[in-house]
Design an enzyme around this catalytic site. Sequence first.
Site, PDB file in Angstrom:
ATOM      1  N   GLU A 294      18.953  64.081  17.412  1.00 43.90           N
ATOM      2  CA  GLU A 294      18.710  63.196  18.569  1.00 43.90           C
ATOM      3  C   GLU A 294      17.284  63.393  19.099  1.00 43.90           C
ATOM      4  O   GLU A 294      17.058  63.537  20.311  1.00 43.90           O
ATOM      5  CB  GLU A 294      19.716  63.477  19.687  1.00 43.90           C
ATOM      6  CG  GLU A 294      21.164  63.456  19.211  1.00 43.90           C
ATOM      7  CD  GLU A 294      22.178  63.579  20.331  1.00 43.90           C
ATOM      8  OE1 GLU A 294      23.069  62.722  20.417  1.00 43.90           O
ATOM      9  OE2 GLU A 294      22.077  64.520  21.145  1.00 43.90           O
TER      10      GLU A 294
ATOM     11  N   CYS B 199      28.008  61.574  27.706  1.00 42.70           N
ATOM     12  CA  CYS B 199      26.889  61.820  28.617  1.00 42.70           C
ATOM     13  C   CYS B 199      26.304  60.524  29.185  1.00 42.70           C
ATOM     14  O   CYS B 199      25.893  60.482  30.348  1.00 42.70           O
ATOM     15  CB  CYS B 199      25.796  62.606  27.904  1.00 42.70           C
ATOM     16  SG  CYS B 199      25.285  61.888  26.324  1.00 42.70           S
TER      17      CYS B 199
HETATM   18 ZN   LIG Z   1      23.622  60.344  26.629  1.00 42.14          ZN
END
Ligand SMILES: [Zn+2]
Length: 668
Positions: free
Chosen positions: A331, A425
């Site tokens: 990420e 998230c």
């Molecule tokens: Zn996120």
Amino acid sequence: MSAPTSAGAAPERVQEPSRTADEAAHERAELPAGPAAPTSRAATRLRPVPPGAARVTGGFWADRQRANRETAIPSGQERLESAGNLDNLRIAAGTATGEARGPIFMDSDVYKWLEAAAWEYGRQPSGELLQAQRAVTEIVAAAQQPDGYLDSVVQIEGKGRYRDLPWSHEHYCAGHLFQAAVAQVRCTGDRGLLDVAIRLANHLVETFGEDRRHDVDGHPVVEMGLVELYRETGNRSYLELARYFVEARGHGLMESYGKEPTYFSDRVPVREQTTVEGHAVRAVYLAAGAADVAVELEDAELLKALTRQFAHMLATKTYVTGGLGARWDWEAFGDPYELPADRAYAETCAAIGGVQWAWRMLLATGDPVYADAAERMLHNGFLAGVSLGGAEYFYVNPLQHRDGAHPDENRSPAHGRRGWFDCACCPPNIMRMLSSLDGYLATSDDDGVQLHLYASSEVSAAVGGGAAKLSVETDYPWDGRVRVQVQESPEAEWTLSLRAPGWAEGATLTVDGEQQPVTAGAYATVRRAWSAGDVVELVLPMAVRLTEADERVDAVRGCVAIERGPIVYAVEQADQPDGVLVDDLRLDVSAPLETEHRPDLLAGVTVVRAGGRPQAHTAQPWPYRPATTAAAQPQQAEEVPVTAVPYFAWANRGIGPMRVWVPRADRA
Ligand SMILES: [Zn+2]
């Protein structure tokens, strides 16, 4: 300062529900500030306005905020229940039994939701919102251990605290708790969550630091949380701990756990770093927290390092949408100019962290480049992360989606938008950003008021020994006219500053019927003694722009993107003529570009109409061919109309081919 009343509201504005005396009482209280409230006057060029002092009253963002309030926040609470986040806390408290569910950082989703609910209550109080956050706050408080420690999953699993800080996210959860607690006390006056936060922060202060346990969490955010808790409580040990956590990075702590440090923003000390690298959300959260530390400690060297990092991020590692993070692997940010459109990661949370960092840099420096960046991120890379309905999300935000794309991972956009994720998230992060958005509209300083983001709104700020109240009317981002009317003003002179974005060449400002030119990428300013009724009108040029990338962004060489105002466009299959495939499309850059506002489409968007020459592709046994010397043009094809819609609105009609960067028909 008290919040503005609704007096003088224009007729098209959202009708506010009637309030009880209790609900309205908080508005009369002294309210300190929004999500980031710097206390150092020396190191703060601009001051944020308190919650309620800037309010979106209608238009583009009001629609998004309404969906957030009415759909996302209520369904978010249900998700926290069904996904097990709240049960984890109950089990940790001993009021329920069972195993911990979900990832290690499940508590952080609860805190982000609480923060969203608090800011939302600050925007518009409601008994329901207050009850919901009080109920969830009680669940959180019950799980806290007597010495202040709190992390439900760690408590349930019973393997010990802080055993694996690179992955355990214990400080990360704490950071989100601190931010939520500050939002709650600022918007509701409730101290329930603040008391929990203070106990946990005290526990952290007693446990970590230069002369205590020398360690940092693998995922930053506690830095921002601690500084804000310091700003709220005045307890300087929280600021000192935040400073420690910033300075401790880049000195081998993650390597001591056998981890490769780049991912954790731990390869280079923050004040020596020249770029952003590693996990994108970690990197920008750390930078935002470091900016808070730099401001409070008036640390010019640290701020300079962050200025350098932000500039390098903008120059080499930011998508045209404002999206951040080029790699699915870890990420992460890629190398400079490594910005593939199709495999862009551009996590929604990274855009949010980018806005938070940009906002702190704007407050510290007053440089409009940060407001420009925040505007781009908000209208594109961030907003693409949530459906028009408000409760379906993207975690990953690519700039191209091909026909035949296979959903190989849970968070792949090929699934289409999803109601929640195993790693959730992004959804509650979107909720808190939308509910706190009002706080990003305007600032003030000793000289006057600055407007940074344009929305129909009311803004109230302390200037020249009194309160200035402004009403802003605009159909931005669809229309470039922004009309600002002074509702109230102290007698003394003060300066009204309006941001002209970097793309706004040819913008004008009209004052007292006189038009004056405005410099793009700067603030247009008018200084005078203002009277109620004075009007200033900013006109931003809304011609469609064709944009190309630096050649070093090899992935999109020979392509153009369509932009208009702050909006980046995309061509989506649903809008193209029958038989014209997005994957085959080439844009005729010499064809006229027209716009049409379509109130019926995608909750009301302005579309761009262009011309394209599709290059029909046939199945080939080998997708390579001899290179040609002259521009061998495949565009003998007849021109077809091409319709582009705002990128943020893609995938609201199912998932299908889409691209932001379209090959030019005049290039081979
Ligand atoms: Zn996120």
